[in-house]
Design a protein around this motif. Structure first.
Motif, PDB file in Angstrom:
ATOM      1  N   UNK A 321      42.945  57.872  43.173  1.00 29.06           N
ATOM      2  CA  UNK A 321      42.601  58.783  44.167  1.00 29.06           C
ATOM      3  C   UNK A 321      42.307  57.888  45.430  1.00 29.06           C
ATOM      4  N   UNK A 322      41.244  57.143  44.963  1.00 24.92           N
ATOM      5  CA  UNK A 322      40.530  56.078  46.205  1.00 24.92           C
ATOM      6  C   UNK A 322      40.931  54.995  45.975  1.00 24.92           C
ATOM      7  N   UNK A 323      41.625  54.302  45.171  1.00 24.49           N
ATOM      8  CA  UNK A 323      42.372  53.030  45.016  1.00 24.49           C
ATOM      9  C   UNK A 323      41.165  52.067  44.881  1.00 24.49           C
ATOM     10  N   UNK A 324      39.999  52.304  44.037  1.00 24.15           N
ATOM     11  CA  UNK A 324      38.977  51.329  43.936  1.00 24.15           C
ATOM     12  C   UNK A 324      39.153  50.488  42.609  1.00 24.15           C
ATOM     13  N   UNK A 325      40.046  50.836  41.822  1.00 22.86           N
ATOM     14  CA  UNK A 325      39.814  49.961  40.520  1.00 22.86           C
ATOM     15  C   UNK A 325      40.054  48.559  40.640  1.00 22.86           C
ATOM     16  N   UNK A 326      40.895  47.958  41.436  1.00 22.79           N
ATOM     17  CA  UNK A 326      41.117  46.583  41.469  1.00 22.79           C
ATOM     18  C   UNK A 326      39.922  45.849  42.026  1.00 22.79           C
ATOM     19  N   UNK A 327      39.523  46.604  43.254  1.00 25.36           N
ATOM     20  CA  UNK A 327      38.418  45.868  43.812  1.00 25.36           C
ATOM     21  C   UNK A 327      37.047  45.591  42.884  1.00 25.36           C
ATOM     22  N   UNK A 328      37.012  46.709  41.915  1.00 24.10           N
ATOM     23  CA  UNK A 328      35.681  46.638  40.952  1.00 24.10           C
ATOM     24  C   UNK A 328      36.236  45.779  40.112  1.00 24.10           C
ATOM     25  N   UNK A 329      37.381  45.790  39.406  1.00 22.73           N
ATOM     26  CA  UNK A 329      37.542  44.595  38.484  1.00 22.73           C
ATOM     27  C   UNK A 329      37.411  43.228  39.030  1.00 22.73           C
ATOM     28  N   UNK A 330      37.755  43.104  40.411  1.00 15.46           N
ATOM     29  CA  UNK A 330      37.690  41.479  40.848  1.00 15.46           C
ATOM     30  C   UNK A 330      36.316  41.287  41.116  1.00 15.46           C
ATOM     31  N   UNK A 331      35.551  42.168  41.505  1.00 12.01           N
ATOM     32  CA  UNK A 331      33.891  42.068  41.584  1.00 12.01           C
ATOM     33  C   UNK A 331      33.177  41.475  40.327  1.00 12.01           C
ATOM     34  N   UNK A 332      33.829  42.179  39.129  1.00 11.86           N
ATOM     35  CA  UNK A 332      33.187  41.909  37.872  1.00 11.86           C
ATOM     36  C   UNK A 332      33.761  40.632  37.447  1.00 11.86           C
ATOM     37  N   UNK A 333      35.110  40.106  37.737  1.00 12.01           N
ATOM     38  CA  UNK A 333      35.525  38.895  37.290  1.00 12.01           C
ATOM     39  C   UNK A 333      35.180  37.947  38.098  1.00 12.01           C
ATOM     40  N   UNK A 334      34.473  38.016  39.284  1.00  8.16           N
ATOM     41  CA  UNK A 334      33.941  36.884  40.073  1.00  8.16           C
ATOM     42  C   UNK A 334      32.539  36.721  39.495  1.00  8.16           C
ATOM     43  N   UNK A 335      31.730  37.893  39.173  1.00 10.27           N
ATOM     44  CA  UNK A 335      30.334  37.749  38.675  1.00 10.27           C
ATOM     45  C   UNK A 335      30.375  36.906  37.525  1.00 10.27           C
ATOM     46  N   UNK A 336      31.119  37.231  36.418  1.00  3.97           N
ATOM     47  CA  UNK A 336      30.955  36.568  35.142  1.00  3.97           C
ATOM     48  C   UNK A 336      30.957  35.187  35.070  1.00  3.97           C
ATOM     49  N   UNK A 337      31.864  34.366  35.845  1.00  3.97           N
ATOM     50  CA  UNK A 337      31.850  32.910  35.777  1.00  3.97           C
ATOM     51  C   UNK A 337      30.758  32.529  36.708  1.00  3.97           C
ATOM     52  N   UNK A 338      30.070  33.119  37.657  1.00  4.46           N
ATOM     53  CA  UNK A 338      28.901  32.564  38.327  1.00  4.46           C
ATOM     54  C   UNK A 338      27.726  32.474  37.625  1.00  4.46           C
ATOM     55  N   UNK A 339      27.600  33.227  36.489  1.00  7.04           N
ATOM     56  CA  UNK A 339      26.389  33.248  35.631  1.00  7.04           C
ATOM     57  C   UNK A 339      26.715  32.871  34.180  1.00  7.04           C
ATOM     58  N   UNK A 340      27.944  32.492  33.907  1.00  6.64           N
ATOM     59  CA  UNK A 340      28.335  32.180  32.388  1.00  6.64           C
ATOM     60  C   UNK A 340      27.429  31.094  31.855  1.00  6.64           C
ATOM     61  N   UNK A 341      26.913  30.202  32.723  1.00  7.49           N
ATOM     62  CA  UNK A 341      26.310  29.096  32.237  1.00  7.49           C
ATOM     63  C   UNK A 341      24.819  29.551  31.872  1.00  7.49           C
ATOM     64  N   UNK A 342      24.410  30.618  32.096  1.00 10.36           N
ATOM     65  CA  UNK A 342      22.939  30.983  31.875  1.00 10.36           C
ATOM     66  C   UNK A 342      22.875  31.750  30.435  1.00 10.36           C
ATOM     67  N   UNK A 343      22.879  30.777  29.429  1.00 10.49           N
ATOM     68  CA  UNK A 343      22.657  31.261  28.239  1.00 10.49           C
ATOM     69  C   UNK A 343      23.309  32.669  27.768  1.00 10.49           C
ATOM     70  N   UNK A 344      24.523  32.622  28.014  1.00  8.21           N
ATOM     71  CA  UNK A 344      25.263  33.850  27.900  1.00  8.21           C
ATOM     72  C   UNK A 344      25.465  34.696  26.745  1.00  8.21           C
ATOM     73  N   UNK A 345      24.725  34.183  25.536  1.00 12.20           N
ATOM     74  CA  UNK A 345      24.580  34.980  24.243  1.00 12.20           C
ATOM     75  C   UNK A 345      23.464  35.463  24.078  1.00 12.20           C
ATOM     76  N   UNK A 346      22.570  35.583  25.135  1.00 11.16           N
ATOM     77  CA  UNK A 346      21.151  36.301  24.993  1.00 11.16           C
ATOM     78  C   UNK A 346      21.101  37.598  25.458  1.00 11.16           C
TER      79      UNK A 346
END
Length: 460
Positions: A321-346
């Protein structure tokens, strides 16, 4: 740098893999479908059967938040979408003369396109990335783990694939929760809210020579028991959608094209767009049994698993109804690579990602829950014309006449400001109060047919 394994080739998965490669990581993307999005848009949109992505042919809204990720982080994808026919519309262009610009107005732009246009543009960019391996037709069947429980990779029919971080972009039914249980992991913490709404959509194309539909009326109208929305998209294509309560006795009749169009014409946006003699491109497509679902991999004891993070519907599935899904997905998709080098298995990495998601995604999920609850209650009771509901509806209608209120509404709509900030502004509150005071007989949600007329239409 990390080696990132991405489970799922939808919007969230494609964007995560692409952004990971452009941050210097390497990525492998696993998608069960043998077919990748191409540039034959109509063929792929209408002819590609995608049972794992039932929302693929439903209307999508790329709000300012989604457009901003593309504009700032993936400008080539943004440009490719425009080349493929996507259109941009500034929210303040509703007025004949756009009000004087203010800082932040550049974020209030919607990118109008079908989902396949975004998927095609992402897939095109991904094919040119040397740091990405795409494995179409190779479904993930399980996870490899180490004591702890730490995810170390994925299994597919071809064997095991190891990585530093696994990203679950497989949607709300992707299978990861089942695999974690099999690995001895504590269950995720799931919050689920039923919406009670059913949607009926049909696609059309504007006649040759007509590149745009009418600017007015506003494209979304909600009545006491049903609503109508029009979604302009790419290449003269648009969708008309009707939504009712899942227990509405007239629901099944809306699957019939003649009944659907007759019902849609009783709402101002449906009437205006269907009057253009547009060509139908599809049958009436129905979807229901939707819920708002938040899934957390952290409980009161801390992370239930490490080495794995969810994006898109795997963490926050929101009703459309609010059309938020793609925006929230892209926010998360951007966040993961920005931090993936910081001991991602911890455990620290897992906890920090969870904290970010709670701060950044969860407030918008909660807003969706409240909005859907109000719509569902109104449709079920055919009430909601007094008190707070009246004031909320007045804000939306006042915005159609008042640029300052429209700007506040647009900042919420495009995920630039939370409602508590935008709507608490004293100037906005005063303008809405004056609008209401000048209309003592105002009744919200009064647009559209009376129930007797609706039942006659759907009975026919």
């Amino acid at each position: 740098m990390a080696h990132v394994l991405v489970v799922g080739g939808g919007v969230g998965g494609l964007a995560t893999a692409l952004l990971a490669a452009r941050r210097g990581h390497t990525a492998e993307l696993f998608e069960r479908d043998t077919r990748a999005p191409g540039t034959a848009l109509d063929r792929d949109f209408f002819g590609w059967r995608r049972p794992a992505v039932p929302q693929a042919t439903q209307p999508h809204a790329l709000l300012g938040a989604a457009r901003n990720v593309l504009r700032d982080d993936l400008p080539d994808v943004h440009a490719e979408m425009l080349r493929l026919g996507a259109r941009e519309r500034h929210e303040l262009d509703w007025f004949d003369v756009r009000p004087p610009a203010r800082p932040g107005d550049e974020d209030l732009v919607m990118l109008q396109a079908r989902r396949i246009v975004l998927e095609s543009a992402l897939a095109t960019a991904l094919r040119g990335e040397p740091g990405v391996v795409t494995r179409y037709g190779e479904p993930v069947t399980g996870l490899t783990t180490a004591p702890g429980v730490r995810v170390t990779g994925v299994t597919t029919p071809s064997g095991a694939h190891q990585g530093d971080l696994v990203v679950d972009a497989g949607g709300r039914r992707g299978g990861v929760e089942r695999w974690l249980t099999a690995a001895g992991c504590r269950p995720p913490v799931v919050e689920r809210h039923r919406t009670g709404l059913a949607y009926f959509c049909r696609w059309y194309r504007l006649p040759a020579g007509l590149t745009e539909g009418p600017r007015r009326p506003w494209t979304v109208t909600g009545g006491a028991f049903a609503g109508c929305a029009v979604f302009p998209a790419d290449n003269r294509v648009f969708a008309v959608t009707l939504f009712v309560h899942t227990e509405d006795t007239t629901r099944s009749a809306l699957r019939h094209p003649a009944v659907f169009e007759a019902a849609a014409r009783t709402f101002p946006p449906g009437a205006a767009w269907l009057a253009l003699d547009a060509e139908p491109l599809s049958d009436v497509m129905a979807t229901a049994s939707l819920d708002n679902r938040w899934s957390s991999l952290v409980d009161e004891r801390g992370p239930v698993v490490t080495g794995l993070v969810p994006v898109g519907d795997a963490i926050a599935h929101t009703n459309p109804t609010l059309g938020q899904g793609t925006s929230l997905a892209l926010w998360a998709a951007r966040r993961v690579p920005r931090t993936a080098g910081n001991d991602p298995g911890s455990a620290r990495f897992a906890a920090e990602y969870h904290d970010w998601a709670v701060r950044t995604l969860k407030p918008w999920f909660d807003y969706q829950v409240v909005a859907d609850g109000a719509i569902g209650e109104r449709f079920a009771t055919r009430a909601g014309r007094a008190g707070t509901a009246r004031e909320v509806a007045a804000l939306f209608e006042c915005a159609l006449e008042d640029p300052e209120v429209m700007r506040a509404r647009a900042r919420v709509r495009h995920l630039a400001d939370p409602p508590a900030r935008a709507y608490a502004d004293p100037q906005v509150r005063a303008r809405v109060a004056r609008w209401l005071a000048a209309r003592p007989d105002y009744e919200p949600n009064a647009v559209g047919p009376e129930r007797e007329e609706w039942e006659k239409l759907t009975a026919g």
